[in-house]
Scaffold this motif. Sequence first.
Motif, PDB file in Angstrom:
ATOM      1  N   UNK A 418       0.856  -1.188   0.000  1.00  0.00           N
ATOM      2  CA  UNK A 418       0.000   0.000   0.000  1.00  0.00           C
ATOM      3  C   UNK A 418       0.889   1.234   0.000  1.00  0.00           C
ATOM      4  N   UNK A 419       0.398   2.291  -0.622  1.00  0.00           N
ATOM      5  CA  UNK A 419       1.165   3.537  -0.635  1.00  0.00           C
ATOM      6  C   UNK A 419       0.182   4.703  -0.626  1.00  0.00           C
ATOM      7  N   UNK A 420       0.402   5.664   0.279  1.00  0.00           N
ATOM      8  CA  UNK A 420      -0.497   6.802   0.416  1.00  0.00           C
ATOM      9  C   UNK A 420       0.319   8.085   0.555  1.00  0.00           C
ATOM     10  N   UNK A 421      -0.216   9.152  -0.006  1.00  0.00           N
ATOM     11  CA  UNK A 421       0.325  10.478   0.303  1.00  0.00           C
ATOM     12  C   UNK A 421      -0.461  11.017   1.496  1.00  0.00           C
ATOM     13  N   UNK A 422       0.137  11.895   2.274  1.00  0.00           N
ATOM     14  CA  UNK A 422      -0.541  12.402   3.467  1.00  0.00           C
ATOM     15  C   UNK A 422      -1.843  13.148   3.152  1.00  0.00           C
ATOM     16  N   UNK A 423      -1.954  13.886   2.022  1.00  0.00           N
ATOM     17  CA  UNK A 423      -3.240  14.539   1.723  1.00  0.00           C
ATOM     18  C   UNK A 423      -4.379  13.554   1.469  1.00  0.00           C
ATOM     19  N   UNK A 424      -4.058  12.272   1.208  1.00  0.00           N
ATOM     20  CA  UNK A 424      -5.108  11.271   0.999  1.00  0.00           C
ATOM     21  C   UNK A 424      -5.653  10.730   2.319  1.00  0.00           C
ATOM     22  N   UNK A 425      -4.912  10.929   3.411  1.00  0.00           N
ATOM     23  CA  UNK A 425      -5.318  10.402   4.721  1.00  0.00           C
ATOM     24  C   UNK A 425      -6.226  11.418   5.405  1.00  0.00           C
ATOM     25  N   UNK A 426      -7.419  10.972   5.790  1.00  0.00           N
ATOM     26  CA  UNK A 426      -8.416  11.892   6.349  1.00  0.00           C
ATOM     27  C   UNK A 426      -8.532  11.815   7.868  1.00  0.00           C
TER      28      UNK A 426
END
Length: 480
Positions: A418-426
């Motif tokens: 899995x890979x996420x950018x911080x703006x995608x985390x709510x």
Amino acid sequence: IQHLQQLATTCYVIIFLPSPEIFITPREEIKEICDEFQLILKYCHHIFPFVMEARKKWLKQLKGYITRLIVNQPNKEIVDRDFNFQIVCDAVEAILNKDLRISLSFSFLQIHFFDYLNDIFYNPEAMYLNKCYKFIEKVKESDKITTAAGRGRLLIRYCLVHSCLADLVETMRHSPQLYKYYTCNSIMGCDVSYEIFVSLIKSLAIIKFNLNLESVRFLDESWDIPNIEVLELVPCKVLGISVRYYKSHCFVLEIEEGSVAGEDDKVEVGDVIDEVCGITIGKSKGHNLSHVLALNKNKPIVIKLYKCHFSNGDLYFPIANLLDQQLVNIDKLRQKYALMYRQNSPNVEDANQENVPKKNGVLLKYNGKYNCGLNGGVGSLDEGISNVLKQKTSQEVLIKLEEVGLSILDSQTDEILLKFSFPEISACGRKSDMPLIFAFTAGNTTCNLATEFYCYVFTAKTQIMCKNIMLSIVDGFNRT
């Protein structure tokens, strides 16, 4: 020894309790006293070496303790929790209390050296000539200490911080009232022993002591100081705790789940509330907890706590002893805090796994994900965690925190799962009853444009690890 006791009793009455009867004592009784004194002189060569040996033993112990304190802490400040500091203070206190006379004014109770100092500085002419006087006044003004032993310990702490303990001892020695309180066989009463004692005390002046002179509530019981925490809580009418007042202390006995005080284990069962909003709690009826909370309605609540346990899980003995007197299950408390310590302290194997250079991440378990639909707020975390844990599956992964996001890698192959950018985390958080499990929700794109959110659930090895990961995610979100 019996002859000594009889003579000492007779002489004490004559010197310190003068009365008209003394001057009409029959000649036969005077002669009997003189005969007793002559008999004592015959025993002196047996008794005095024994007394000298006892004084020598006490001073030798003190010298060893001070040497150990200086050697073990070169060029460093001495703090409250230093074990060598505590045994030095205990030895100094014991010598100052050794061979004090019994008080006839208080039903033959053993007096304390602080009582002697009170008598010395009772004279208005003498009190302002000594720089220790202001410390004695500060000690007497403290509303958290109730015994002469506690006041004496606080005074020694003041004198150590300000490098004037030797001045205090010299004041006691040169007072005209010395032999009213100390026997001739005491270290304070013997010229040779006193000189050795004061020279040892002067050697402490080269050490810098950084001691807490405000948090002194338990000096009545011990030289040991518990861990102290100051919490700032949101304005509230009730804290959600049940307390009991016992021996001028306010003990926390129950905590309501989900309350302001119970959040993140800020307040724990067994803690002692010292102050609320700067007001001492438990000393008088006017300063009880509910009264102080009412006075500070709609204001942030600042609480000063004495923790009932140390960071290693061990209970603080004076608090544990007082809780035991209130029929609190001490064994249950001890097991609870020992378990918390083990959970927060990764073992050597865990530490080695976490520090493998090639993986460059934190090892934990990935429990799974839950589709939250359009709801990506904090409220979705509780539902997401509950539903994921029902699956009862997990996989060891590495979480790698980067500058603009985070990656979840397979712990064996380093494959990115899995890979996420911080703006995608709510949202990010954990449940209070599951301190090792945390979760975050992330959308299929940036939060304000996302049409679908998933809750990702993980299990950390320790509470500290869990907390640090969440703080890093929050910090990254705020940064980007």
